[in-house]
Design a protein around this motif. Structure first.
Motif, PDB file in Angstrom:
ATOM      1  N   PRO A   1     -72.920  28.829 -36.322  1.00 44.53           N
ATOM      2  CA  PRO A   1     -72.994  27.570 -35.380  1.00 44.53           C
ATOM      3  C   PRO A   1     -71.635  26.918 -35.427  1.00 44.53           C
ATOM      4  CG  PRO A   1     -74.383  27.431 -37.393  1.00 44.53           C
ATOM      5  CD  PRO A   1     -73.948  28.864 -37.415  1.00 44.53           C
ATOM      6  N   GLU A   2     -71.365  26.086 -34.638  1.00 48.40           N
ATOM      7  CA  GLU A   2     -70.123  25.283 -34.789  1.00 48.40           C
ATOM      8  C   GLU A   2     -70.325  23.862 -35.842  1.00 48.40           C
ATOM      9  OE1 GLU A   2     -68.070  25.979 -30.517  1.00 48.40           O
ATOM     10  OE2 GLU A   2     -69.307  24.056 -30.836  1.00 48.40           O
TER      11      GLU A   2
ATOM     12  N   ALA B   1     -78.829  19.652 -31.272  1.00 49.05           N
ATOM     13  CA  ALA B   1     -77.440  20.339 -31.133  1.00 49.05           C
ATOM     14  C   ALA B   1     -76.944  19.888 -29.603  1.00 49.05           C
ATOM     15  CB  ALA B   1     -77.896  21.738 -31.008  1.00 49.05           C
ATOM     16  N   ASP B   2     -75.769  20.333 -29.614  1.00 43.76           N
ATOM     17  CA  ASP B   2     -74.994  20.060 -28.252  1.00 43.76           C
ATOM     18  C   ASP B   2     -74.282  18.660 -28.387  1.00 43.76           C
ATOM     19  OD1 ASP B   2     -75.878  22.772 -27.811  1.00 43.76           O
ATOM     20  OD2 ASP B   2     -77.460  22.026 -26.411  1.00 43.76           O
TER      21      ASP B   2
ATOM     22  N   SER C   1     -70.408  22.494 -23.064  1.00 43.40           N
ATOM     23  CA  SER C   1     -71.235  22.738 -23.918  1.00 43.40           C
ATOM     24  C   SER C   1     -71.494  22.020 -25.130  1.00 43.40           C
ATOM     25  CB  SER C   1     -70.959  24.288 -24.511  1.00 43.40           C
ATOM     26  OG  SER C   1     -69.672  24.148 -25.178  1.00 43.40           O
ATOM     27  N   ARG C   2     -70.482  21.076 -25.415  1.00 44.12           N
ATOM     28  CA  ARG C   2     -70.480  20.083 -26.633  1.00 44.12           C
ATOM     29  C   ARG C   2     -70.680  18.804 -26.085  1.00 44.12           C
ATOM     30  NH1 ARG C   2     -65.789  23.565 -27.214  1.00 44.12           N
ATOM     31  NH2 ARG C   2     -66.524  25.323 -28.404  1.00 44.12           N
TER      32      ARG C   2
ATOM     33  N   VAL D   1     -72.078  17.386 -29.794  1.00 43.60           N
ATOM     34  CA  VAL D   1     -71.006  17.619 -30.891  1.00 43.60           C
ATOM     35  C   VAL D   1     -69.953  16.483 -30.294  1.00 43.60           C
ATOM     36  CG1 VAL D   1     -68.946  18.642 -31.283  1.00 43.60           C
ATOM     37  CG2 VAL D   1     -71.170  19.926 -31.215  1.00 43.60           C
TER      38      VAL D   1
ATOM     39  N   SER E   1     -76.100  14.050 -32.876  1.00 43.26           N
ATOM     40  CA  SER E   1     -76.911  15.065 -33.269  1.00 43.26           C
ATOM     41  C   SER E   1     -78.120  15.123 -34.238  1.00 43.26           C
ATOM     42  CB  SER E   1     -75.743  16.166 -33.824  1.00 43.26           C
ATOM     43  OG  SER E   1     -75.107  16.967 -32.999  1.00 43.26           O
TER      44      SER E   1
ATOM     45  N   ARG F   1     -73.694  22.487 -33.430  1.00 43.80           N
ATOM     46  CA  ARG F   1     -73.929  23.250 -32.133  1.00 43.80           C
ATOM     47  C   ARG F   1     -74.374  24.679 -32.410  1.00 43.80           C
ATOM     48  NH1 ARG F   1     -72.372  25.836 -27.467  1.00 43.80           N
ATOM     49  NH2 ARG F   1     -70.371  26.638 -28.452  1.00 43.80           N
TER      50      ARG F   1
ATOM     51  N   LEU G   1     -73.973  16.525 -25.019  1.00 43.86           N
ATOM     52  CA  LEU G   1     -75.396  16.572 -24.385  1.00 43.86           C
ATOM     53  C   LEU G   1     -75.875  15.768 -23.355  1.00 43.86           C
ATOM     54  CD1 LEU G   1     -78.251  17.700 -25.226  1.00 43.86           C
ATOM     55  CD2 LEU G   1     -78.363  15.836 -27.162  1.00 43.86           C
TER      56      LEU G   1
END
Length: 992
Positions: free
Chosen positions: A733-734, A163-164, A116-117, A166, A158, A659, A119
């Motif tokens: 969010p992270e 987002a994503d 998920s981190r 990371v 980012s 993220r 992209l």
């Protein structure tokens, strides 16, 4: 030349250069050195939206070209990408069956920070996700033949892409056009078993409307067979961990004096295909009790379990009667993919161009795993299938019930058939306006539909009712519920549900093969799950590579707007959702969110043409995002690029990424899940988390005793433990801070050589996750302040008399029977390392030779389970999931119509146990280390002159190297190792 023609020429020129020079930041300057830079206009590089002169972004970019992809014989791009040292193979075809519904996925995981981190982009644009509740992209849906190159950037993206990103970005740059027609076919087989892969593709395209338009289509089909562990010799070795019979307790445990060893043939003796039961006590330390454990023969008779080898552990034994668990495990699922991709470009005017990208991909994954199992099955004394001999044994021991542990292979192996269809369309206009302003406006829609069939999913109440067999008044064997409407299920203590009454089929469980096909057809169902994900993106951007001039050069600028909507819905099988089947009780789930964003980027030349400073440029980027779920978020990036000499360049970036929580993390309901927990209070010698492996063994023993667990207690529960997991709509969010800096060196005294070295570090804050049952159980008893802590509150243990849960699972005294793990912003992670790249091109033996080395040295892989405890982290470098070094060396030699490629994949030696556990007890098991692995792959290609035909022959894992002992290459961390063995393939291409 018109500007629209310049657009097309730029794209073509960059493709030519990158196909020749795969090491991004090293090789382009080298090409300029060779005097060929005049072939280039300006190119776009992943990590920036500003079109630039040369490949000079501050962030290091690793490239893989179409030529390199073909040289590997890859038929699915995910398998190839996971071999890059920057990527962790957490989801490949070989290990994708670890979770429900994930079979067949190929997900990218940069630096091991999570799918998920990372992209994943296609042509710099987002792509729809492939798993419910997530935006992670299945790269197995990306056509192999249509890839022009792949670029990978670590961190700092980012602000440019959102987002994503990371951990970074994986950008698949696809062909924009194709002139002519091409056919390619390939078939290969493994040296063991009947495993094979095949691939066929067709590409065609050309110009129309007097050259104003281009159109192309690519069609692909690939498939592979299902591959079982038992098809390989390593799956038939039957190796298990047992106490070391030669352990010297008078000496401290060490690698030369290990407490446990791996031996064989052996396996799990607490369960069997035909059923295992114990009369009275069974103490693995006391041979006089071994005769109390019995096993059913295939004909329904029974006998004492055989123990002829070394002293068994609670579950494992050698030279004994054991269950062959490898026979019901797959190394690779069956997988089939069809894809159709189209591109269209049309010059509306000399300055404006319409473009379209269309895609349809369908994949089908099919695998079988373990059957349903029971610990225990409860058989009443009056069961119709109880023989006189068995009844006499029960009577002699005063038993009204017999408790059997059984691995129900004859009831049908569970499995999944997962069909995924992905549609994606991008429509846009690009071009120029004004003086040197370029623009792009596009609409991007993607949709993934998933139909999952859960095979042989047992309806538990029907299973219980069918095995509760009695004789009716006429002496016929029937289900108890058929003659007693008030019958009570002995597994739940409640009356049978209506679903178990109609059409009940009685059956025996005494011996493998006792369960009849008619009974299996009655209690098994094929549950259907349907999911749909959709993504809609509207974006508009402008760029100007020469917004205005400064003494050191032109200032570049890019900016734009983007609006994105993500939706996900999963409708689960009603029986499973109610908890009536063996499968997890997972209710339907879904959600959506949207985000509006604005972004800007600029590149500012600071100095030029000075001693020690040929060029110094500052890059700045920022993004503002407004989410419907979490509100606003900001990201930024600062980069510096310093050309010291024509042969030496330094680069660096500092960035902050964000993220937003995914749909599943926010909206998934609390539901049943299962986890493997190595109980920290279990004194079993083969338990890798037993008290004497703790950093403070005395503290752990004291806390275990405070929980009521007796010293020396052995846990006899061997299955995964149920618990509760779920989403949290209040997640924040992270954020991640990333740093990278490095150098590119191309010495003038060695023509054709380029070297780059880059340090990188990514620190993730407020990481979204759940405290696992394992973490809670361990921290509960390792807490210095005693057991009154939140970790212990999340773990439930059985009382002195044991515990039977509502589904009939029987947990012995003191064992963990329930855990809770809901999503929180709780953790912190850090990855740090150094990347090395060397590219050397030279003439040899009358041909051209390219040697390319790409490697990573991992410096830190740290996980803080709780940010409230900043001094408490676990370091995972040297663990088998995070070896210190990974590297690839590619050697390619081209001579006339011949081309040969030799590739080596390197995995550094590593530990089989966590590094901190190794420090506390280096003699807990043997082997405790895995050696260094080097895989060799080769391909030779010949092109028939003036024919358009080329043929090639290749082999992966050429020397048939097996994975480390008892590894199969099919689990999450073990997937660094090959699971297939030697694989040979033959292919041909026809271009016309």
């Amino acid at each position: 030349m018109s500007r629209s023609k310049t657009i097309r020429r730029s794209l073509l020129s960059s493709a030519i250069v990158l196909s020749l020079l795969p090491v991004a930041g090293v090789a382009l300057a080298q090409e300029q050195q060779a005097g060929e830079a005049t072939q280039l206009d300006r190119i776009s590089v992943t990590g920036s939206r500003i079109v630039r002169e040369g490949f000079v972004t501050p962030s290091p970019v690793v490239g893989v070209t179409a030529e390199e992809i073909r040289a590997t014989g890859a038929v699915n791009i995910g398998e190839l990408m996971n071999k890059l040292p920057q990527l962790t193979p957490s989801y490949s075809l070989g290990n994708s069956t670890r979770f429900i519904g994930t079979a067949g996925l190929g997900l990218m995981d940069l630096r091991g920070m999570g799918n998920s981190r990372t992209l994943v982009l296609v042509n710099g644009r987002r792509h729809v996700g492939a798993s419910p509740g997530s935006t992670s992209v299945d790269v197995n849906t990306i056509p192999v033949e249509w890839i022009e190159r792949v670029e990978v950037i670590t961190g700092g993206a980012s602000a440019v892409y959102g987002a994503d990103a990371v951990a970074g970005v994986v950008n698949f740059i696809m062909k924009k056009s194709f002139d002519g027609f091409e056919l390619r076919g390939q078939r290969g087989s493994a040296s063991e078993g009947s495993f094979g892969r095949s691939f066929v593709s067709f590409s065609g395209g050309g110009d129309f409307a007097d050259g104003r338009g281009t159109a192309a289509i690519a069609i692909e089909h690939s498939e592979q067979d299902r591959f079982s562990r038992g098809d390989r010799a390593i799956g038939r070795q039957f190796r298990v961990s047992v106490p070391n019979p030669d352990f010297d307790p008078s000496q401290p445990p060490s690698e030369s004096n290990p407490q446990t060893i791996i031996s064989g043939p052996g396996g799990n003796h607490s369960i069997s295909y035909g059923g295992t039961f114990t009369i009275g006590a069974f103490n693995f330390r006391n041979p006089s009790t071994w005769g109390n454990r019995y096993i059913f023969n295939d004909d329904g008779t029974f006998r004492p379990n055989r123990y002829d080898g070394v002293m068994p552990s609670n579950t494992s034994c050698v030279d004994c009667d054991f269950a062959d668990l490898n026979a019901v495990a797959d190394l690779e699922p069956a997988f089939e993919r069809q894809s159709v991709n189209t591109v269209l470009g049309f010059d509306l005017t000399d300055d404006h161009r319409l473009f379209f990208e269309g895609k349809y991909t369908k994949t089908e994954s099919n695998f079988y795993g373990q059957p349903a199992f029971d610990q225990p099955i409860r058989i009443r004394r009056d069961n119709a299938y109880v023989t006189p001999e068995l009844g006499a044994l029960m009577d002699a021991n005063g038993l009204t019930q017999l408790q059997i542990s059984r691995f129900n292979v004859d009831a049908g192996r569970r499995g999944e058939v997962v069909d995924r269809s992905t549609r994606r369309a991008v429509l846009g206009v690009e071009g120029y306006f004004g003086n040197d302003w370029s623009y792009e406006v596009s609409a991007n829609y993607g949709e993934t539909k998933i139909d999952r069939l859960n095979l042989n999913n047992r309806i538990n109440q029907r299973w219980h009712a069918g095995l509760d067999a009695v004789r009716d008044a006429n002496g016929n064997i029937v289900c108890r519920v058929s003659v007693d409407p008030n019958a009570v299920n002995p597994h739940t203590g409640a009356a049978y549900l209506p679903i178990a009454r109609d059409g009940c089929v009685p059956f025996s469980v005494f011996g493998n093969g006792a369960v009849s096909p008619e009974a299996a057809a009655w209690f098994n169902v094929a549950g259907v799950n349907e999911s749909k994900l959709s993504q809609t993106v509207f974006s508009a951007s402008v760029a100007n590579s020469a917004l205005f001039s400064l003494p050191a050069g032109d200032v570049g600028f890019a900016g734009g707007l983007e609006h994105r909507t993500e939706k996900s819905q999963e409708n689960t099988d009603p029986l499973a959702a109610q908890g009536l089947t063996f499968l997890n009780a997972i209710p339907s789930r879904g959600g959506e969110y949207d985000v509006s964003e604005v972004f800007v980027e600029t590149s500012i030349p600071l100095l030029a043409d000075l001693p020690g400073v040929q060029r110094l440029a500052l890059d700045l980027a920022g993004r503002y995002s407004d989410y419907s779920t979490i509100g606003s978020a900001k990201t930024w990036n600062v980069g510096l690029d310093w050309q010291v000499l024509s042969s030496l360049r330094f680069r660096g970036t500092v960035a902050q990424a964000v993220r937003a929580p995914a749909i599943g993390e926010l909206f998934n309901p609390q539901s049943e899940n299962f986890a493997t927990i190595n109980d920290p209070c279990n004194y079993l010698p083969t338990n890798s988390n037993r008290p004497d492996t703790a950093a403070d063994p005395a503290l752990r023993r004291a806390n275990c005793s405070a929980l009521g667990v007796p010293e020396g207690w052995i846990d006899t529960y061997s299955a995964n433990r149920p618990g509760v997991s779920g989403g949290n709509p209040d997640l924040a969010p992270e954020t991640a801070d990333s740093v990278s800096f490095g150098a590119v060196w191309q010495p003038e005294f060695v023509q054709g050589l380029g070297v780059s070295v880059d340090y990188w570090r990514i620190t993730l804050h407020d990481a979204i996750g759940a405290v696992s049952g394992q973490t809670n159980a361990t921290r509960c008893v390792d807490a210095p302040g005693g057991i009154n802590n939140p970790f212990c509150a999340a773990i439930q243990r059985a009382p002195v008399g044991g515990y039977i849960d509502p589904n009939g699972r029987d947990f012995p005294a003191y064992s963990i029977y329930r855990w809770t793990a809901l999503n929180e912003n709780l953790a912190k992670s850090r990855r740090a390392g150094v990347d090395f790249e060397v590219d050397y091109r030279f003439d040899m033996l009358g041909g051209n030779t390219v040697a390319r080395f790409v490697g990573t040295r991992m410096i830190q892989s740290r996980e803080w389970a709780f940010q409230d405890f900043p001094d408490e982290y676990r370091e995972w470098v040297r663990y088998f999931t995070d070896p210190r070094y990974r590297a690839n060396l590619d050697l390619t030699h081209t001579n006339g119509d011949w081309k040969a490629t030799w590739t080596m994949n390197y995995v550094h030696h590593n530990l089989r146990v966590a590094p901190d556990s190794f420090q506390s007890n280096p003699g807990q098991t043997s082997p405790i280390r895995n050696g260094t692995f080097l895989y060799h792959n080769a391909q030779i290609n010949y092109t028939y002159p003036d024919s358009g035909i080329s043929v090639y022959l290749g082999a992966n894992n050429l020397f048939d190297k097996d994975p480390p002992l008892n590894y199969f290459g099919a689990d999450a961390g073990q997937s660094l190792y090959d699971s297939v063995g030697r694989y040979v393939y033959l292919g041909a291409t026809y271009r016309f």
